[in-house]
Design a protein around this motif. Structure first.
Motif, short mmCIF file in Angstrom:
data_model
loop_
_atom_site.label_atom_id
_atom_site.label_comp_id
_atom_site.label_asym_id
_atom_site.label_seq_id
_atom_site.Cartn_x
_atom_site.Cartn_y
_atom_site.Cartn_z
N PHE A 100 1.44 -22.74 74.21
CA PHE A 100 1.93 -21.55 73.49
C PHE A 100 1.63 -20.28 74.29
O PHE A 100 2.43 -19.35 74.32
CB PHE A 100 1.29 -21.48 72.09
CG PHE A 100 1.86 -22.50 71.14
CD1 PHE A 100 3.01 -22.24 70.41
CD2 PHE A 100 1.27 -23.76 71.01
CE1 PHE A 100 3.56 -23.19 69.55
CE2 PHE A 100 1.81 -24.72 70.16
CZ PHE A 100 2.95 -24.44 69.43
N ARG A 101 0.47 -20.26 74.95
CA ARG A 101 0.13 -19.11 75.79
C ARG A 101 1.08 -19.01 77.00
O ARG A 101 1.47 -17.93 77.41
CB ARG A 101 -1.32 -19.22 76.28
CG ARG A 101 -2.35 -18.94 75.20
CD ARG A 101 -3.77 -19.19 75.69
NE ARG A 101 -4.74 -18.84 74.66
CZ ARG A 101 -5.25 -17.63 74.49
NH1 ARG A 101 -4.94 -16.64 75.32
NH2 ARG A 101 -6.10 -17.38 73.52
N GLY A 102 1.45 -20.16 77.54
CA GLY A 102 2.36 -20.18 78.70
C GLY A 102 3.71 -19.59 78.33
O GLY A 102 4.30 -18.80 79.08
N ILE B 88 -2.62 -14.77 61.13
CA ILE B 88 -1.21 -15.09 61.40
C ILE B 88 -1.01 -16.61 61.49
O ILE B 88 -0.07 -17.17 60.93
CB ILE B 88 -0.71 -14.39 62.68
CG1 ILE B 88 -0.89 -12.87 62.57
CG2 ILE B 88 0.76 -14.73 62.95
CD1 ILE B 88 -0.64 -12.12 63.86
N ASP B 89 -1.93 -17.28 62.19
CA ASP B 89 -1.80 -18.74 62.38
C ASP B 89 -1.91 -19.48 61.04
O ASP B 89 -1.25 -20.49 60.83
CB ASP B 89 -2.88 -19.27 63.34
CG ASP B 89 -2.73 -18.73 64.76
OD1 ASP B 89 -1.64 -18.23 65.09
OD2 ASP B 89 -3.71 -18.78 65.53
N SER B 90 -2.75 -18.98 60.11
CA SER B 90 -2.93 -19.66 58.82
C SER B 90 -1.81 -19.37 57.86
O SER B 90 -1.52 -20.17 56.97
CB SER B 90 -4.23 -19.22 58.14
OG SER B 90 -5.31 -19.31 59.02
N ASP C 165 -7.20 -11.53 63.64
CA ASP C 165 -5.75 -11.35 63.52
C ASP C 165 -5.03 -12.68 63.76
O ASP C 165 -4.12 -13.06 63.02
CB ASP C 165 -5.23 -10.36 64.58
CG ASP C 165 -5.53 -8.92 64.19
OD1 ASP C 165 -5.93 -8.68 63.03
OD2 ASP C 165 -5.37 -8.03 65.06
N ARG C 166 -5.44 -13.38 64.81
CA ARG C 166 -4.77 -14.65 65.13
C ARG C 166 -4.99 -15.68 64.02
O ARG C 166 -4.07 -16.38 63.61
CB ARG C 166 -5.26 -15.19 66.47
CG ARG C 166 -4.61 -14.45 67.63
CD ARG C 166 -4.65 -15.25 68.90
NE ARG C 166 -5.98 -15.30 69.47
CZ ARG C 166 -6.54 -16.41 69.94
NH1 ARG C 166 -5.90 -17.56 69.90
NH2 ARG C 166 -7.75 -16.37 70.47
N ASP C 167 -6.24 -15.76 63.51
CA ASP C 167 -6.52 -16.70 62.42
C ASP C 167 -5.61 -16.42 61.23
O ASP C 167 -5.09 -17.35 60.60
CB ASP C 167 -7.97 -16.56 61.94
CG ASP C 167 -8.95 -17.19 62.90
OD1 ASP C 167 -8.52 -17.88 63.83
OD2 ASP C 167 -10.17 -16.97 62.71
O1 DC Z 1 -6.09 -22.49 71.29
P1 DC Z 1 -5.71 -21.06 71.68
O2 DC Z 1 -6.58 -20.04 71.00
O3 DC Z 1 -5.62 -20.85 73.15
O4 DC Z 1 -4.23 -20.89 71.08
C1 DC Z 1 -3.50 -19.71 71.23
C2 DC Z 1 -2.53 -19.53 70.08
O5 DC Z 1 -1.50 -20.52 70.13
C3 DC Z 1 -3.10 -19.63 68.68
O6 DC Z 1 -3.60 -18.39 68.21
C4 DC Z 1 -1.94 -20.11 67.86
C5 DC Z 1 -1.09 -20.88 68.84
N1 DC Z 1 -1.20 -22.33 68.67
C6 DC Z 1 -0.42 -22.92 67.69
O7 DC Z 1 0.26 -22.23 66.95
N2 DC Z 1 -0.42 -24.28 67.57
C7 DC Z 1 -1.19 -25.05 68.36
N3 DC Z 1 -1.16 -26.38 68.22
C8 DC Z 1 -2.00 -24.46 69.35
C9 DC Z 1 -2.00 -23.09 69.47
#
Ligand code: DC
Length: 222
Positions: A38-40, A183-185, A179-181
């Motif tokens: 995802f980062r790439g 949005i991701d959740s 923030d990431r937690d």
């Molecule tokens: O594991 P990481 O923190 O490097 O992941 C970066 C972001 O990629 C994370 O904030 C959300 C996304 N991600 C995702 O949505 N699904 C995954 N299986 C792995 C990462």
């Protein structure tokens, strides 16, 4: 272990990658960092100028994926985007700030879902991420879900960033993690959540060795 799949999900900077890597070496399995994929894609989107002030050019991204070659080498852990090694570059603040927005996109997730599943066809692996035990490999042999106090996570992440030469301060790192937690959740597709059959591991008070021993103990007693 042959063709075993171990899924490690959880919140940002809870030690998933470090432990997944260590576990894979111990068990003779390959390791895949799905977050790196995802980062790439985020790095590539930024490079192409398809994101500005939180404005995403979704059309360009979706079309561009047809010609994107992204590859995580499970032996060297090198991530290549169109043949270029971006392993270091994907850890930048810019990528961290945008990655959760990119990971929300349905076409990005389905593009990577295929790749992730294909990686399991040849041999067993340990994969860490957010939706590995819930969506990517719902039938994984072992599933872990990592948590830890936000402040502990921010401190560990800060130390990691400093060690690899990236400038950062505690408050910014903590904000990015929270923030990431969030949005991701909260995203609609494949949100970050514990699979019903995952074992929860809280790493707040655990050293790397203690967390590792706990994982091994759980695997051996299953
Ligand atoms: O594991 P990481 O923190 O490097 O992941 C970066 C972001 O990629 C994370 O904030 C959300 C996304 N991600 C995702 O949505 N699904 C995954 N299986 C792995 C990462």
């Amino acid at each position: 272990m042959d063709k075993v799949i171990i899924a490690i999900d959880g919140f940002a900077s809870t030690g998933k990658s470090t432990l997944a890597k260590k576990l894979s070496q111990h068990l003779g399995l390959r390791y895949v960092d799905s977050g790196a994929l995802f980062r790439g894609i985020t790095f590539w989107v930024l490079k192409n100028g398809w994101v500005s002030d939180d404005n995403l050019n979704e059309l360009a991204i979706e079309k561009g994926l047809d010609n994107l070659n992204i590859f995580f080498d499970s032996v060297t852990n090198i991530l290549s985007v169109n043949g270029i090694d971006v392993t270091e570059a994907i850890r930048s603040k810019e990528v961290s700030a945008q990655v959760s927005q990119i990971a929300k996109l349905s076409f990005v997730r389905s593009f990577l879902l295929n790749q992730q599943r294909q990686m399991s066809l040849r041999a067993g692996l340990v994969m860490d991420g957010r939706d590995i035990g819930t969506v990517v490999f719902p039938n994984a042999d072992f599933k872990f879900f990592f948590t830890a106090k936000p402040e502990v996570r921010a401190q560990r992440r800060l130390e990691e960033m400093e060690a690899s030469g990236h400038q950062a301060n505690f408050a910014d790192v903590l904000k990015n993690i929270l923030d990431r937690d969030r949005i991701d959740s909260q995203r609609k597709i494949s949100p970050l959540k514990k699979a019903a059959d995952a074992i929860e591991i809280n790493t707040s008070e655990l050293s790397l060795e203690q967390a590792f021993d706990l994982l091994i103990a759980k695997i051996n007693t299953k």
